[in-house]
Write an enzyme that holds these catalytic residues in place. Structure first.
Site, PDB file in Angstrom:
ATOM      1  N   ASN A  48       0.830  -1.214   0.000  1.00  0.00           N
ATOM      2  CA  ASN A  48       0.000   0.000   0.000  1.00  0.00           C
ATOM      3  C   ASN A  48       0.861   1.260   0.000  1.00  0.00           C
ATOM      4  O   ASN A  48       1.920   1.311   0.637  1.00  0.00           O
ATOM      5  CB  ASN A  48      -1.003   0.001   1.162  1.00  0.00           C
ATOM      6  CG  ASN A  48      -0.396  -0.258   2.519  1.00  0.00           C
ATOM      7  OD1 ASN A  48       0.593  -0.978   2.650  1.00  0.00           O
ATOM      8  ND2 ASN A  48      -0.982   0.319   3.553  1.00  0.00           N
ATOM      9  N   ILE A  49       0.386   2.254  -0.735  1.00  0.00           N
ATOM     10  CA  ILE A  49       1.087   3.537  -0.858  1.00  0.00           C
ATOM     11  C   ILE A  49       0.096   4.632  -0.487  1.00  0.00           C
ATOM     12  O   ILE A  49      -0.885   4.861  -1.206  1.00  0.00           O
ATOM     13  CB  ILE A  49       1.638   3.731  -2.285  1.00  0.00           C
ATOM     14  CG1 ILE A  49       2.612   2.585  -2.630  1.00  0.00           C
ATOM     15  CG2 ILE A  49       2.337   5.092  -2.398  1.00  0.00           C
ATOM     16  CD1 ILE A  49       3.102   2.571  -4.066  1.00  0.00           C
ATOM     17  N   GLU A  50       0.325   5.241   0.667  1.00  0.00           N
ATOM     18  CA  GLU A  50      -0.631   6.216   1.203  1.00  0.00           C
ATOM     19  C   GLU A  50      -0.291   7.634   0.741  1.00  0.00           C
ATOM     20  O   GLU A  50       0.744   7.884   0.119  1.00  0.00           O
ATOM     21  CB  GLU A  50      -0.649   6.121   2.731  1.00  0.00           C
ATOM     22  CG  GLU A  50      -1.117   4.747   3.184  1.00  0.00           C
ATOM     23  CD  GLU A  50      -1.356   4.638   4.671  1.00  0.00           C
ATOM     24  OE1 GLU A  50      -0.845   5.474   5.446  1.00  0.00           O
ATOM     25  OE2 GLU A  50      -2.066   3.681   5.065  1.00  0.00           O
ATOM     26  N   CYS A  59      -4.141   0.619  -2.413  1.00  0.00           N
ATOM     27  CA  CYS A  59      -3.929  -0.616  -1.649  1.00  0.00           C
ATOM     28  C   CYS A  59      -2.872  -1.511  -2.315  1.00  0.00           C
ATOM     29  O   CYS A  59      -2.634  -1.419  -3.519  1.00  0.00           O
ATOM     30  CB  CYS A  59      -5.219  -1.417  -1.554  1.00  0.00           C
ATOM     31  SG  CYS A  59      -6.534  -0.613  -0.640  1.00  0.00           S
ATOM     32  N   GLU A  61      -3.055  -4.587  -3.100  1.00  0.00           N
ATOM     33  CA  GLU A  61      -3.613  -5.448  -4.158  1.00  0.00           C
ATOM     34  C   GLU A  61      -3.617  -4.731  -5.500  1.00  0.00           C
ATOM     35  O   GLU A  61      -3.294  -5.295  -6.535  1.00  0.00           O
ATOM     36  CB  GLU A  61      -5.051  -5.853  -3.812  1.00  0.00           C
ATOM     37  CG  GLU A  61      -5.187  -6.702  -2.569  1.00  0.00           C
ATOM     38  CD  GLU A  61      -5.415  -5.891  -1.308  1.00  0.00           C
ATOM     39  OE1 GLU A  61      -4.790  -4.815  -1.159  1.00  0.00           O
ATOM     40  OE2 GLU A  61      -6.201  -6.343  -0.462  1.00  0.00           O
ATOM     41  N   CYS A  92     -10.307  -4.699   0.111  1.00  0.00           N
ATOM     42  CA  CYS A  92     -11.387  -3.721   0.270  1.00  0.00           C
ATOM     43  C   CYS A  92     -12.323  -3.787  -0.939  1.00  0.00           C
ATOM     44  O   CYS A  92     -12.034  -4.457  -1.944  1.00  0.00           O
ATOM     45  CB  CYS A  92     -10.812  -2.309   0.434  1.00  0.00           C
ATOM     46  SG  CYS A  92     -10.283  -1.553  -1.118  1.00  0.00           S
ATOM     47  N   CYS A  95     -10.778  -2.751  -4.336  1.00  0.00           N
ATOM     48  CA  CYS A  95      -9.871  -3.779  -4.878  1.00  0.00           C
ATOM     49  C   CYS A  95     -10.649  -4.980  -5.400  1.00  0.00           C
ATOM     50  O   CYS A  95     -10.242  -5.604  -6.381  1.00  0.00           O
ATOM     51  CB  CYS A  95      -8.864  -4.212  -3.816  1.00  0.00           C
ATOM     52  SG  CYS A  95      -7.621  -2.943  -3.497  1.00  0.00           S
TER      53      CYS A  95
HETATM   54  N1  THU Z   1      -5.121  -1.602   2.636  1.00  0.00           N
HETATM   55  C1  THU Z   1      -4.549  -2.403   1.693  1.00  0.00           C
HETATM   56  O1  THU Z   1      -3.485  -2.097   1.161  1.00  0.00           O
HETATM   57  N2  THU Z   1      -5.191  -3.548   1.362  1.00  0.00           N
HETATM   58  C2  THU Z   1      -6.305  -4.029   1.981  1.00  0.00           C
HETATM   59  O2  THU Z   1      -6.761  -5.104   1.650  1.00  0.00           O
HETATM   60  C3  THU Z   1      -6.943  -3.235   3.037  1.00  0.00           C
HETATM   61  C4  THU Z   1      -6.394  -1.868   3.244  1.00  0.00           C
HETATM   62  C5  THU Z   1      -4.398  -0.400   3.055  1.00  0.00           C
HETATM   63  C6  THU Z   1      -4.984   0.927   2.652  1.00  0.00           C
HETATM   64  C7  THU Z   1      -4.403   1.846   3.716  1.00  0.00           C
HETATM   65  O3  THU Z   1      -3.106   2.249   3.303  1.00  0.00           O
HETATM   66  C8  THU Z   1      -4.249   0.964   4.937  1.00  0.00           C
HETATM   67  O4  THU Z   1      -4.329  -0.380   4.458  1.00  0.00           O
HETATM   68  C9  THU Z   1      -5.294   1.195   5.985  1.00  0.00           C
HETATM   69  O5  THU Z   1      -6.562   1.134   5.465  1.00  0.00           O
END
Ligand code: THU
Length: 140
Positions: A48-50, A59, A61, A92, A95
């Site tokens: 994940n890259i915020e 996310c 995925e 989520c 995704c």
């Molecule tokens: N996130 C994912 O990368 N994949 C998931 O299946 C659920 C959520 C990430 C998004 C965000 O950066 C962090 O988790 C918290 O929601």
């Protein structure tokens, strides 16, 4: 659901764990790693890259899937997802829709807990009614 060998699941979970370390998650501190296996046999990792503005966050995925599609892979065998959570990390809603663009309902989704236990279910079970445009709008 398509079958995945136990050794393949373990292999993919190991790669997803490695991918998790590449997460950029300073806001949630929730690192996620994904390992996607293409029909060609290649593996695509994502984390994940915020973003400070939150909603542009991508996310793990989708990072894995978009890398794969960019590389020309458009059919997939399975995806494994892991985080530091004691609960299995499931994709989520966004995704799920993105996975459904390229993966059929039989695609195994391997959702792992931090201790290595996992649950596995077909995409059709977690996303039974994906939105699709009619072929006439498909653009190919
Ligand atoms: N996130 C994912 O990368 N994949 C998931 O299946 C659920 C959520 C990430 C998004 C965000 O950066 C962090 O988790 C918290 O929601």
């Amino acid at each position: 659901m398509r079958q995945v060998h136990e050794f393949e699941i373990k292999n993919m979970l190991r790669m997803a764990l490695e991918a998790k370390e590449r997460a950029y998650a300073p806001y949630s501190d929730f690192k996620v790693g994904a390992c996607l296996k293409g029909a060609s046999g290649a593996y695509y990792m994502g984390a994940n890259i915020e973003n400070a503005s939150y909603s542009p966050t991508v996310c793990a995925e989708r990072v894995a899937l978009f890398k794969a599609v960019y590389d020309g892979e458009k059919a997939f065998d399975a995806i494994a997802i892991v985080s530091d959570s004691k609960m299995p990390t499931v994709p989520c809603g966004v995704c799920r829709q993105v996975l459904a663009e390229f993966c059929d309902g039989e695609m195994p989704i391997i959702c792992a807990c931090s201790n290595g236990e996992y649950m596995m279910m077909p995409l059709s079970e977690i996303y039974p009614a994906p939105f699709k445009m009619g072929e006439e709008n498909h653009g190919e």
